[in-house]
Design a protein around this motif. Structure first.
Motif, mmCIF file in Angstrom:
data_model
loop_
_atom_site.group_PDB
_atom_site.id
_atom_site.type_symbol
_atom_site.label_atom_id
_atom_site.label_comp_id
_atom_site.label_asym_id
_atom_site.label_seq_id
_atom_site.Cartn_x
_atom_site.Cartn_y
_atom_site.Cartn_z
ATOM 1 N N SER A 26 0.832 -1.211 0.000
ATOM 2 C CA SER A 26 0.000 0.000 0.000
ATOM 3 C C SER A 26 0.863 1.255 0.000
ATOM 4 C CB SER A 26 -0.930 0.004 1.214
ATOM 5 O OG SER A 26 -1.803 -1.091 1.185
ATOM 6 N N GLU A 27 1.903 1.242 0.808
ATOM 7 C CA GLU A 27 2.818 2.386 0.899
ATOM 8 C C GLU A 27 3.524 2.637 -0.430
ATOM 9 O OE1 GLU A 27 6.987 2.994 3.123
ATOM 10 O OE2 GLU A 27 5.299 2.549 4.457
ATOM 11 N N GLU A 28 4.054 1.586 -1.043
ATOM 12 C CA GLU A 28 4.774 1.728 -2.310
ATOM 13 C C GLU A 28 3.857 2.223 -3.428
ATOM 14 O OE1 GLU A 28 8.106 1.455 -3.174
ATOM 15 O OE2 GLU A 28 8.310 1.522 -1.001
ATOM 16 N N LEU A 29 2.629 1.708 -3.501
ATOM 17 C CA LEU A 29 1.701 2.132 -4.551
ATOM 18 C C LEU A 29 1.300 3.594 -4.400
ATOM 19 C CD1 LEU A 29 -0.639 -0.977 -4.848
ATOM 20 C CD2 LEU A 29 1.237 -0.326 -6.373
ATOM 21 N N SER A 30 1.330 4.110 -3.182
ATOM 22 C CA SER A 30 0.928 5.499 -2.959
ATOM 23 C C SER A 30 1.995 6.503 -3.387
ATOM 24 C CB SER A 30 0.566 5.719 -1.486
ATOM 25 O OG SER A 30 1.727 5.688 -0.679
ATOM 26 N N GLU A 31 3.198 6.031 -3.660
ATOM 27 C CA GLU A 31 4.280 6.919 -4.090
ATOM 28 C C GLU A 31 4.055 7.375 -5.534
ATOM 29 O OE1 GLU A 31 6.824 8.055 -2.297
ATOM 30 O OE2 GLU A 31 6.231 6.940 -0.503
ATOM 31 N N SER A 32 4.294 8.642 -5.814
ATOM 32 C CA SER A 32 4.094 9.170 -7.167
ATOM 33 C C SER A 32 4.983 8.470 -8.189
ATOM 34 C CB SER A 32 4.334 10.679 -7.205
ATOM 35 O OG SER A 32 5.666 10.976 -6.837
#
Length: 104
Positions: A26-32
């Motif tokens: 979830s954290e990685e996917l939220s990165e631009s």
């Protein structure tokens, strides 16, 4: 006005469901930078139901597999430089695959 019959419009937004659902994914996917990566790697035609086998960083060169399923496409029918991505976690019943080794 005549136009190229093969031309398609760039999607404004693509909603993608992801699995497995972990805090790290979830954290990685939220990165631009991840959206920028998808705009390059999945450039071209897109439709609801498309499934992409991808990965995210776990740090130190390690990766975690993630399955992305296109839920909705708005404003066009292909991924381009202006396409924005919205990521939604899969529900418990939708989570195939394994999060083996991704225990963050």
């Amino acid at each position: 006005m005549t136009g190229d019959a093969t031309a398609s419009a760039v999607a404004e937004r693509v909603v993608v469901r992801y699995a497995p659902v972990t805090d790290r994914i979830s954290e990685e996917l939220s990165e631009s930078r991840y959206s920028a990566y998808l705009r390059r790697s999945e450039s071209g035609p897109v439709a609801a139901g498309d499934e992409w086998a991808e990965f995210v960083s776990r740090g130190c060169g390690a990766t975690a597999d993630v399955t992305l399923t296109v839920e909705a496409v708005e404003g066009g029918d292909r991924v381009g430089e202006a396409t924005e991505f919205e990521f939604a976690p899969a529900t418990r019943g939708d989570q195939g695959g394994s999060a083996t080794g991704d225990v963050d």
